[in-house]
Design an enzyme around this catalytic site. Sequence first.
Site, PDB file in Angstrom:
ATOM      1  N   HIS A   1       0.871  -1.180   0.000  1.00  0.00           N
ATOM      2  CA  HIS A   1       0.000   0.000   0.000  1.00  0.00           C
ATOM      3  C   HIS A   1       0.914   1.239   0.000  1.00  0.00           C
ATOM      4  CE1 HIS A   1      -3.482   2.340   0.278  1.00  0.00           C
ATOM      5  NE2 HIS A   1      -3.932   2.045   1.493  1.00  0.00           N
TER       6      HIS A   1
ATOM      7  N   GLN B   1      -0.250   4.964   0.901  1.00  0.00           N
ATOM      8  CA  GLN B   1      -0.533   5.100   2.328  1.00  0.00           C
ATOM      9  C   GLN B   1       0.745   5.441   3.097  1.00  0.00           C
ATOM     10  OE1 GLN B   1      -3.605   4.640   4.130  1.00  0.00           O
ATOM     11  NE2 GLN B   1      -2.285   5.683   5.599  1.00  0.00           N
TER      12      GLN B   1
ATOM     13  N   ARG C   1      -3.192  12.055   2.886  1.00  0.00           N
ATOM     14  CA  ARG C   1      -3.300  11.228   1.669  1.00  0.00           C
ATOM     15  C   ARG C   1      -3.569  12.136   0.472  1.00  0.00           C
ATOM     16  NH1 ARG C   1      -4.936   5.912   2.062  1.00  0.00           N
ATOM     17  NH2 ARG C   1      -4.386   5.905  -0.151  1.00  0.00           N
TER      18      ARG C   1
HETATM   19  N1   CP Z   1      -6.314   3.761   4.312  1.00  0.00           N
HETATM   20  C1   CP Z   1      -6.996   3.471   3.192  1.00  0.00           C
HETATM   21  O1   CP Z   1      -6.440   3.128   2.128  1.00  0.00           O
HETATM   22  O2   CP Z   1      -8.341   3.609   3.337  1.00  0.00           O
HETATM   23  P1   CP Z   1      -9.458   3.184   2.289  1.00  0.00           P
HETATM   24  O3   CP Z   1      -9.505   1.683   2.271  1.00  0.00           O
HETATM   25  O4   CP Z   1     -10.707   3.804   2.814  1.00  0.00           O
HETATM   26  O5   CP Z   1      -9.071   3.711   0.934  1.00  0.00           O
HETATM   27  N1  NVA Z   2      -4.553  -3.845   5.526  1.00  0.00           N
HETATM   28  C1  NVA Z   2      -5.818  -3.240   5.185  1.00  0.00           C
HETATM   29  C2  NVA Z   2      -5.615  -1.820   4.788  1.00  0.00           C
HETATM   30  C3  NVA Z   2      -6.858  -1.057   4.442  1.00  0.00           C
HETATM   31  C4  NVA Z   2      -6.577   0.341   4.007  1.00  0.00           C
HETATM   32  C5  NVA Z   2      -6.502  -4.028   4.086  1.00  0.00           C
HETATM   33  O1  NVA Z   2      -5.816  -4.454   3.142  1.00  0.00           O
HETATM   34  O2  NVA Z   2      -7.714  -4.260   4.181  1.00  0.00           O
END
Ligand code: CP
Ligand code: NVA
Length: 316
Positions: free
Chosen positions: A132, A135, A303
């Site tokens: 991610h 993030q 973000r």
């Molecule tokens: N933290 C994040 O990526 O949140 P969402 O899943 O709401 O996009």
């Molecule tokens: N680790 C979590 C992050 C969500 C933003 C997922 O993948 O669901």
Amino acid sequence: MTSHSGKRNLISILDLTSDEIVEIFLSARELKKRKEPKSTLKGKVLGMVFQKPSTRTRVSFEVAMYQLGGYALFLNAQDLQLSRGEAIGDTAKNLSRYVDGIVVRAYQHQDVVELAKESTIPVINGLSDLLHPCQVLADIFTIAEKKGILSRLSSKELSGIEVAFVGDGNNVANSWINGTARLGMKLVISTPPGYEPDKKVLGEGVKLAKATGADIKVSHKPEEAVEKADVIYTDVWVSMGMEKEREERLKVFKPYQVNGRLIGKAKKDVLVMHCLPAHRGEEITDEVLDGPNSIVFDQAENRLHVQKAILEFLMG
Ligand code: CP
Ligand code: NVA
């Protein structure tokens, strides 16, 4: 339409050099200060292919495109021919003829890689089961902002910062390894045995750390992990796509909850972060999430600013 010669993707933080990350952060800082919209991406369209739900990533990318003078096209993967078996590579080739960049949120990291490989336009990973990156870039920017080092930012300034990631060795934890390895920061990831971060990502991170001066460790002792930390970070115990493991995970992860007792073992001014959405009462208590050490909503706001800088960097 963006020329695809020299196109760049953001699949992993490691796609950026440390100087480029600093450049993105400095640009995000300017974008955050600015009140008026810009027109740097005027006439450009961002396609947003989402296989999973999203609040922050979707809204911040859409708003970012609007505020930069461009347009964002939300494409729920369920509504695309992808859901009827069209190859991701063919989807990539088609979208490349219509839009100027793609954000993709996918179950399989390999789908993100494949989409990027077959696209002639920049592809941004908006979360996969492995990583991610957007993030964690916003998270490191937030730490630099809170520590007051944004104005003199260099990766040297970040190198003294220690982050304790407590919980699941998931996509967010893996991106933390990439980010800290690249920027020479300190990271302790504290997970239950069997839930460590991805072996390959960790191996690469530890190797890169030797060159950048980063210090990356995995521990199974959350109380020790937070002792010297400047930041305690957590994320859900059951990521999207892992719902079947929920019951088992809730039991295994219990000792890794970020609660008042754990915060009590850390420095008084430790920053508490969570990428959100939070499962209140599971990985983090209300008391901590809403408490004085928590910076989760500033983190979420960033973000938007950091992604604007990423969009300008890749598509401008
Ligand atoms: N933290 C994040 O990526 O949140 P969402 O899943 O709401 O996009
Ligand atoms: N680790 C979590 C992050 C969500 C933003 C997922 O993948 O669901």
